[in-house]
Design a protein around this motif. Sequence first.
Motif, PDB file in Angstrom:
ATOM      1  N   ARG A   2       0.824  -1.182   0.000  1.00 15.41           N
ATOM      2  CA  ARG A   2       0.000   0.000   0.000  1.00 15.41           C
ATOM      3  C   ARG A   2       0.867   1.243   0.000  1.00 15.41           C
ATOM      4  O   ARG A   2       1.916   1.311   0.636  1.00 15.41           O
ATOM      5  CB  ARG A   2      -0.888   0.032   1.252  1.00 15.41           C
ATOM      6  CG  ARG A   2      -1.938  -1.051   1.265  1.00 15.41           C
ATOM      7  CD  ARG A   2      -3.048  -0.818   0.289  1.00 15.41           C
ATOM      8  NE  ARG A   2      -3.793   0.391   0.586  1.00 15.41           N
ATOM      9  CZ  ARG A   2      -4.764   0.846  -0.184  1.00 15.41           C
ATOM     10  NH1 ARG A   2      -5.055   0.232  -1.309  1.00 15.41           N
ATOM     11  NH2 ARG A   2      -5.427   1.927   0.148  1.00 15.41           N
ATOM     12  N   GLN A   8      -2.035   7.230  -1.622  1.00 16.03           N
ATOM     13  CA  GLN A   8      -3.022   6.245  -2.053  1.00 16.03           C
ATOM     14  C   GLN A   8      -4.331   6.924  -2.445  1.00 16.03           C
ATOM     15  O   GLN A   8      -4.975   6.552  -3.425  1.00 16.03           O
ATOM     16  CB  GLN A   8      -3.281   5.224  -0.943  1.00 16.03           C
ATOM     17  CG  GLN A   8      -4.168   4.066  -1.389  1.00 16.03           C
ATOM     18  CD  GLN A   8      -3.486   3.229  -2.455  1.00 16.03           C
ATOM     19  OE1 GLN A   8      -2.339   2.831  -2.299  1.00 16.03           O
ATOM     20  NE2 GLN A   8      -4.188   2.987  -3.544  1.00 16.03           N
ATOM     21  N   ASP A  12      -5.856   6.574  -6.168  1.00 19.04           N
ATOM     22  CA  ASP A  12      -7.189   6.061  -6.456  1.00 19.04           C
ATOM     23  C   ASP A  12      -8.046   7.109  -7.154  1.00 19.04           C
ATOM     24  O   ASP A  12      -8.865   6.795  -8.006  1.00 19.04           O
ATOM     25  CB  ASP A  12      -7.870   5.605  -5.160  1.00 19.04           C
ATOM     26  CG  ASP A  12      -7.263   4.322  -4.609  1.00 19.04           C
ATOM     27  OD1 ASP A  12      -6.588   3.622  -5.383  1.00 19.04           O
ATOM     28  OD2 ASP A  12      -7.452   4.041  -3.421  1.00 19.04           O
ATOM     29  N   GLU A  15      -7.046   7.173 -10.670  1.00 20.97           N
ATOM     30  CA  GLU A  15      -7.520   5.975 -11.368  1.00 20.97           C
ATOM     31  C   GLU A  15      -8.939   6.182 -11.868  1.00 20.97           C
ATOM     32  O   GLU A  15      -9.292   5.819 -12.990  1.00 20.97           O
ATOM     33  CB  GLU A  15      -7.475   4.767 -10.422  1.00 20.97           C
ATOM     34  CG  GLU A  15      -7.956   3.489 -11.072  1.00 20.97           C
ATOM     35  CD  GLU A  15      -7.941   2.339 -10.095  1.00 20.97           C
ATOM     36  OE1 GLU A  15      -7.843   1.193 -10.564  1.00 20.97           O
ATOM     37  OE2 GLU A  15      -8.042   2.576  -8.892  1.00 20.97           O
ATOM     38  N   GLN A  33     -21.737   8.843  -6.761  1.00 26.02           N
ATOM     39  CA  GLN A  33     -20.472   8.299  -6.290  1.00 26.02           C
ATOM     40  C   GLN A  33     -19.323   9.262  -6.538  1.00 26.02           C
ATOM     41  O   GLN A  33     -18.401   9.354  -5.745  1.00 26.02           O
ATOM     42  CB  GLN A  33     -20.217   6.942  -6.957  1.00 26.02           C
ATOM     43  CG  GLN A  33     -21.189   5.871  -6.452  1.00 26.02           C
ATOM     44  CD  GLN A  33     -21.025   4.559  -7.164  1.00 26.02           C
ATOM     45  OE1 GLN A  33     -20.645   4.516  -8.327  1.00 26.02           O
ATOM     46  NE2 GLN A  33     -21.326   3.481  -6.471  1.00 26.02           N
ATOM     47  N   ARG A  50     -11.528   6.215   2.761  1.00 29.91           N
ATOM     48  CA  ARG A  50     -11.185   4.964   2.086  1.00 29.91           C
ATOM     49  C   ARG A  50     -12.424   4.256   1.562  1.00 29.91           C
ATOM     50  O   ARG A  50     -12.429   3.716   0.456  1.00 29.91           O
ATOM     51  CB  ARG A  50     -10.430   4.048   3.053  1.00 29.91           C
ATOM     52  CG  ARG A  50      -9.014   4.508   3.357  1.00 29.91           C
ATOM     53  CD  ARG A  50      -8.412   3.669   4.455  1.00 29.91           C
ATOM     54  NE  ARG A  50      -7.010   3.998   4.682  1.00 29.91           N
ATOM     55  CZ  ARG A  50      -6.312   3.578   5.722  1.00 29.91           C
ATOM     56  NH1 ARG A  50      -6.882   2.814   6.633  1.00 29.91           N
ATOM     57  NH2 ARG A  50      -5.038   3.916   5.861  1.00 29.91           N
ATOM     58  N   ALA A  51     -13.507   4.252   2.367  1.00 29.70           N
ATOM     59  CA  ALA A  51     -14.724   3.565   1.954  1.00 29.70           C
ATOM     60  C   ALA A  51     -15.310   4.205   0.696  1.00 29.70           C
ATOM     61  O   ALA A  51     -15.740   3.505  -0.231  1.00 29.70           O
ATOM     62  CB  ALA A  51     -15.748   3.585   3.086  1.00 29.70           C
ATOM     63  N   ILE A  53     -13.739   5.998  -1.579  1.00 26.79           N
ATOM     64  CA  ILE A  53     -12.844   5.764  -2.715  1.00 26.79           C
ATOM     65  C   ILE A  53     -13.029   4.350  -3.246  1.00 26.79           C
ATOM     66  O   ILE A  53     -13.115   4.126  -4.463  1.00 26.79           O
ATOM     67  CB  ILE A  53     -11.384   6.010  -2.307  1.00 26.79           C
ATOM     68  CG1 ILE A  53     -11.155   7.496  -2.059  1.00 26.79           C
ATOM     69  CG2 ILE A  53     -10.418   5.502  -3.385  1.00 26.79           C
ATOM     70  CD1 ILE A  53      -9.846   7.804  -1.382  1.00 26.79           C
ATOM     71  N   ARG A  54     -13.125   3.379  -2.340  1.00 27.96           N
ATOM     72  CA  ARG A  54     -13.327   1.992  -2.774  1.00 27.96           C
ATOM     73  C   ARG A  54     -14.653   1.832  -3.510  1.00 27.96           C
ATOM     74  O   ARG A  54     -14.747   1.113  -4.517  1.00 27.96           O
ATOM     75  CB  ARG A  54     -13.274   1.049  -1.563  1.00 27.96           C
ATOM     76  CG  ARG A  54     -11.870   0.792  -1.033  1.00 27.96           C
ATOM     77  CD  ARG A  54     -11.874  -0.428  -0.109  1.00 27.96           C
ATOM     78  NE  ARG A  54     -12.724  -0.217   1.048  1.00 27.96           N
ATOM     79  CZ  ARG A  54     -12.307   0.286   2.197  1.00 27.96           C
ATOM     80  NH1 ARG A  54     -11.045   0.657   2.330  1.00 27.96           N
ATOM     81  NH2 ARG A  54     -13.131   0.429   3.216  1.00 27.96           N
ATOM     82  N   GLU A  55     -15.702   2.512  -3.026  1.00 30.78           N
ATOM     83  CA  GLU A  55     -17.012   2.397  -3.656  1.00 30.78           C
ATOM     84  C   GLU A  55     -16.977   2.908  -5.090  1.00 30.78           C
ATOM     85  O   GLU A  55     -17.485   2.261  -6.014  1.00 30.78           O
ATOM     86  CB  GLU A  55     -18.046   3.182  -2.846  1.00 30.78           C
ATOM     87  CG  GLU A  55     -19.455   3.094  -3.409  1.00 30.78           C
ATOM     88  CD  GLU A  55     -20.457   3.891  -2.593  1.00 30.78           C
ATOM     89  OE1 GLU A  55     -21.635   3.940  -2.993  1.00 30.78           O
ATOM     90  OE2 GLU A  55     -20.052   4.486  -1.563  1.00 30.78           O
ATOM     91  N   ARG A  57     -14.258   3.372  -6.998  1.00 29.93           N
ATOM     92  CA  ARG A  57     -13.346   2.552  -7.781  1.00 29.93           C
ATOM     93  C   ARG A  57     -13.999   1.251  -8.224  1.00 29.93           C
ATOM     94  O   ARG A  57     -13.905   0.840  -9.384  1.00 29.93           O
ATOM     95  CB  ARG A  57     -12.086   2.252  -6.961  1.00 29.93           C
ATOM     96  CG  ARG A  57     -11.039   1.405  -7.697  1.00 29.93           C
ATOM     97  CD  ARG A  57     -10.000   0.901  -6.712  1.00 29.93           C
ATOM     98  NE  ARG A  57     -10.610   0.056  -5.696  1.00 29.93           N
ATOM     99  CZ  ARG A  57     -10.047  -0.200  -4.515  1.00 29.93           C
ATOM    100  NH1 ARG A  57      -8.888   0.331  -4.195  1.00 29.93           N
ATOM    101  NH2 ARG A  57     -10.666  -0.983  -3.650  1.00 29.93           N
ATOM    102  N   ASP A  58     -14.708   0.584  -7.270  1.00 26.19           N
ATOM    103  CA  ASP A  58     -15.333  -0.694  -7.595  1.00 26.19           C
ATOM    104  C   ASP A  58     -16.445  -0.530  -8.630  1.00 26.19           C
ATOM    105  O   ASP A  58     -16.621  -1.391  -9.504  1.00 26.19           O
ATOM    106  CB  ASP A  58     -15.884  -1.347  -6.328  1.00 26.19           C
ATOM    107  CG  ASP A  58     -14.780  -1.796  -5.378  1.00 26.19           C
ATOM    108  OD1 ASP A  58     -13.608  -1.834  -5.815  1.00 26.19           O
ATOM    109  OD2 ASP A  58     -15.093  -2.094  -4.211  1.00 26.19           O
TER     110      ASP A  58
END
Length: 290
Positions: A2, A8, A12, A15, A33, A50-51, A53-55, A57-58
Amino acid sequence: RRLPETAQVRADHREVAGQQQHGRPASAVPDAQRDALQAALQTTEKAARRAAIREVRDAWLGSLPEDEAIAARVKEMAGPIDELRQRQVAEIAAPIDGARESCRAKECEMGNVVAEAMLARVAGQGVTIAIQTGGGLRASIDAGPVTMGEVYSVLPFQNTLATFQLSGADIIAALENGVGQIEEGAGRFPQVAGLSYVFDVSAEPGSRISDVMVIDADGNATPLDEGATYGVVSNNFMRKGGDGYAMFASNAMNAYDFGPGLEQVVADYLAENAPYSPYTDGRIMAAADM
């Protein structure tokens, strides 16, 4: 590996935002989003950032079309891995308890089998003590046939056996480290073989260990000598100072970190002792229970 937190977040973000540069329309990421990502980048609360960003990104990655050639190659490569995971390696007579609440707070059945397997593997090298963190044990195993996949579930980190010599004083310091954060459920709790000890959670961290005994292959117990040198087996993560075991990194003598994989050591031990019967024997005792 990481990136640092700030890097990070930016990576992200790039990305997601960079999709336009690769021919993907901005509408591929829902407006809500995107708004959540922008809001997350403005907050200092790490978990929320983080949550979000992950949402985003996914959602973006999920919208990308599957490359059929790559998918086929992944399936092809996964075949041997799946075959290995499904291979039966042993039989056990009863479930082996590897629960978090057990192995991070007291002697547990999984801690015993893993530590005993480690010690058995290197006993011919003059090693008499094994120490393994409870946090490195990630699952229980049901009774009956045991597959390699189940062993991987218990030991997923691809750690290797590490052997070294350590003074008795440093072994006590290691045990003190291991029980120093027991109230927090920390993963450093020491599961052992060739050793027994008592810990007192009511005492201050650093002063909780007592009655440390070295147990030989015949079950004979002698008090640990702080001035003596002992052969120890652990894993490469701990040997390099992980989970607060700094004395393993700084004070170990004749260290060798490149032994066999811990998961294979345990699989072999279960096979050699099939049908294995899990147990606890009082090698680790809480003072309050005595």
